[in-house]
Write a protein that holds these residues in place. Structure first.
Motif, PDB file in Angstrom:
ATOM      1  N   ALA A 123       0.841  -1.198   0.000  1.00  0.00           N
ATOM      2  CA  ALA A 123       0.000   0.000   0.000  1.00  0.00           C
ATOM      3  C   ALA A 123       0.876   1.248   0.000  1.00  0.00           C
ATOM      4  O   ALA A 123       0.602   2.216  -0.731  1.00  0.00           O
ATOM      5  CB  ALA A 123      -0.931  -0.005   1.203  1.00  0.00           C
ATOM      6  N   PHE A 124       1.929   1.231   0.800  1.00  0.00           N
ATOM      7  CA  PHE A 124       2.850   2.372   0.820  1.00  0.00           C
ATOM      8  C   PHE A 124       3.557   2.524  -0.528  1.00  0.00           C
ATOM      9  O   PHE A 124       3.726   3.629  -1.030  1.00  0.00           O
ATOM     10  CB  PHE A 124       3.895   2.214   1.940  1.00  0.00           C
ATOM     11  N   ALA A 125       3.957   1.388  -1.115  1.00  0.00           N
ATOM     12  CA  ALA A 125       4.633   1.430  -2.414  1.00  0.00           C
ATOM     13  C   ALA A 125       3.694   1.943  -3.502  1.00  0.00           C
ATOM     14  O   ALA A 125       4.101   2.751  -4.354  1.00  0.00           O
ATOM     15  CB  ALA A 125       5.160   0.042  -2.774  1.00  0.00           C
ATOM     16  N   ALA A 126       2.436   1.502  -3.475  1.00  0.00           N
ATOM     17  CA  ALA A 126       1.466   1.972  -4.467  1.00  0.00           C
ATOM     18  C   ALA A 126       1.226   3.468  -4.322  1.00  0.00           C
ATOM     19  O   ALA A 126       1.144   4.194  -5.316  1.00  0.00           O
ATOM     20  CB  ALA A 126       0.158   1.204  -4.323  1.00  0.00           C
ATOM     21  N   ALA A 127       1.122   3.938  -3.088  1.00  0.00           N
ATOM     22  CA  ALA A 127       0.913   5.368  -2.844  1.00  0.00           C
ATOM     23  C   ALA A 127       2.116   6.177  -3.316  1.00  0.00           C
ATOM     24  O   ALA A 127       1.963   7.223  -3.951  1.00  0.00           O
ATOM     25  CB  ALA A 127       0.644   5.613  -1.363  1.00  0.00           C
ATOM     26  N   GLN A 128       3.318   5.680  -3.023  1.00  0.00           N
ATOM     27  CA  GLN A 128       4.527   6.379  -3.450  1.00  0.00           C
ATOM     28  C   GLN A 128       4.617   6.415  -4.970  1.00  0.00           C
ATOM     29  O   GLN A 128       4.935   7.451  -5.561  1.00  0.00           O
ATOM     30  CB  GLN A 128       5.762   5.690  -2.871  1.00  0.00           C
ATOM     31  N   TYR A 129       4.307   5.297  -5.614  1.00  0.00           N
ATOM     32  CA  TYR A 129       4.333   5.221  -7.076  1.00  0.00           C
ATOM     33  C   TYR A 129       3.315   6.199  -7.671  1.00  0.00           C
ATOM     34  O   TYR A 129       3.611   6.915  -8.630  1.00  0.00           O
ATOM     35  CB  TYR A 129       4.040   3.783  -7.516  1.00  0.00           C
ATOM     36  N   GLY A 130       2.124   6.227  -7.103  1.00  0.00           N
ATOM     37  CA  GLY A 130       1.089   7.143  -7.571  1.00  0.00           C
ATOM     38  C   GLY A 130       1.481   8.593  -7.404  1.00  0.00           C
ATOM     39  O   GLY A 130       1.250   9.423  -8.295  1.00  0.00           O
ATOM     40  N   LEU A 131       2.066   8.928  -6.267  1.00  0.00           N
ATOM     41  CA  LEU A 131       2.512  10.309  -6.030  1.00  0.00           C
ATOM     42  C   LEU A 131       3.619  10.707  -6.999  1.00  0.00           C
ATOM     43  O   LEU A 131       3.633  11.830  -7.513  1.00  0.00           O
ATOM     44  CB  LEU A 131       2.981  10.481  -4.584  1.00  0.00           C
ATOM     45  N   GLN A 132       4.538   9.796  -7.264  1.00  0.00           N
ATOM     46  CA  GLN A 132       5.629  10.089  -8.193  1.00  0.00           C
ATOM     47  C   GLN A 132       5.096  10.313  -9.605  1.00  0.00           C
ATOM     48  O   GLN A 132       5.496  11.262 -10.286  1.00  0.00           O
ATOM     49  CB  GLN A 132       6.665   8.963  -8.196  1.00  0.00           C
ATOM     50  N   ASN A 133       4.174   9.443 -10.042  1.00  0.00           N
ATOM     51  CA  ASN A 133       3.593   9.607 -11.376  1.00  0.00           C
ATOM     52  C   ASN A 133       2.805  10.907 -11.479  1.00  0.00           C
ATOM     53  O   ASN A 133       2.862  11.597 -12.504  1.00  0.00           O
ATOM     54  CB  ASN A 133       2.696   8.425 -11.726  1.00  0.00           C
ATOM     55  N   ALA A 134       2.052  11.235 -10.435  1.00  0.00           N
ATOM     56  CA  ALA A 134       1.289  12.486 -10.439  1.00  0.00           C
ATOM     57  C   ALA A 134       2.234  13.679 -10.478  1.00  0.00           C
ATOM     58  O   ALA A 134       1.997  14.653 -11.202  1.00  0.00           O
ATOM     59  CB  ALA A 134       0.390  12.556  -9.208  1.00  0.00           C
TER      60      ALA A 134
ATOM     61  N   VAL B 213      -4.495   7.212  -0.092  1.00  0.00           N
ATOM     62  CA  VAL B 213      -4.046   5.825   0.065  1.00  0.00           C
ATOM     63  C   VAL B 213      -2.933   5.763   1.105  1.00  0.00           C
ATOM     64  O   VAL B 213      -2.918   4.881   1.971  1.00  0.00           O
ATOM     65  CB  VAL B 213      -3.575   5.229  -1.279  1.00  0.00           C
ATOM     66  N   LEU B 214      -2.016   6.703   1.042  1.00  0.00           N
ATOM     67  CA  LEU B 214      -0.912   6.749   2.005  1.00  0.00           C
ATOM     68  C   LEU B 214      -1.440   6.939   3.427  1.00  0.00           C
ATOM     69  O   LEU B 214      -0.982   6.289   4.366  1.00  0.00           O
ATOM     70  CB  LEU B 214       0.052   7.875   1.634  1.00  0.00           C
ATOM     71  N   GLY B 215      -2.422   7.826   3.588  1.00  0.00           N
ATOM     72  CA  GLY B 215      -3.017   8.050   4.909  1.00  0.00           C
ATOM     73  C   GLY B 215      -3.716   6.815   5.444  1.00  0.00           C
ATOM     74  O   GLY B 215      -3.590   6.471   6.628  1.00  0.00           O
ATOM     75  N   VAL B 216      -4.457   6.115   4.578  1.00  0.00           N
ATOM     76  CA  VAL B 216      -5.149   4.896   4.999  1.00  0.00           C
ATOM     77  C   VAL B 216      -4.137   3.810   5.355  1.00  0.00           C
ATOM     78  O   VAL B 216      -4.310   3.092   6.351  1.00  0.00           O
ATOM     79  CB  VAL B 216      -6.130   4.421   3.898  1.00  0.00           C
ATOM     80  N   ALA B 217      -3.079   3.674   4.572  1.00  0.00           N
ATOM     81  CA  ALA B 217      -2.042   2.679   4.873  1.00  0.00           C
ATOM     82  C   ALA B 217      -1.372   2.997   6.203  1.00  0.00           C
ATOM     83  O   ALA B 217      -1.081   2.085   6.993  1.00  0.00           O
ATOM     84  CB  ALA B 217      -1.010   2.638   3.751  1.00  0.00           C
ATOM     85  N   ASP B 218      -1.163   4.270   6.476  1.00  0.00           N
ATOM     86  CA  ASP B 218      -0.573   4.681   7.750  1.00  0.00           C
ATOM     87  C   ASP B 218      -1.495   4.317   8.920  1.00  0.00           C
ATOM     88  O   ASP B 218      -1.042   3.788   9.938  1.00  0.00           O
ATOM     89  CB  ASP B 218      -0.293   6.179   7.724  1.00  0.00           C
TER      90      ASP B 218
END
Length: 105
Positions: free
Chosen positions: A12-23, A89-94
């Protein structure tokens, strides 16, 4: 990372990081395009729209500047929303990881 029933908090953290980087990349690209088009318009202002449809060039290579600018503004908005979704997503994973730690403690 902690894993529960095959789900990993790390993914979940990796997906959020990937999404933030792409955005972030998309926002940077759209902003760069907007700045470039603005600079081009300052040098050579857009020509008035012809009222006679016979004189309008319908070639696929000749996209009006306003259409390209609109596309870039839409891309900017889409990437902003992608960044917001990834942050959520990052907040929910946290929160999930905090709950797991509380349960295990």
């Amino acid at each position: 990372m902690t894993s529960i029933d095959g789900l990993s908090a790390g993914s979940a953290f990796a997906a959020a990081q990937y999404g933030l980087q792409n955005a972030n990349d998309g926002i940077s690209q759209a902003a760069s395009n907007i700045a470039q088009r603005t600079a081009e318009d300052a040098v050579a202002p857009a020509q008035p729209i012809a009222t006679n449809t016979d004189t309008i060039n319908t070639s696929s290579n000749s996209t009006p500047t306003s259409t390209r600018l609109t596309d870039d503004l839409i891309a900017l908005n889409v990437n902003e929303r992608n960044a917001q979704a990834s942050a959520k997503v990052l907040g929910v994973a946290d929160e999930m990881l905090g709950s797991i730690i509380d349960v295990m403690a």
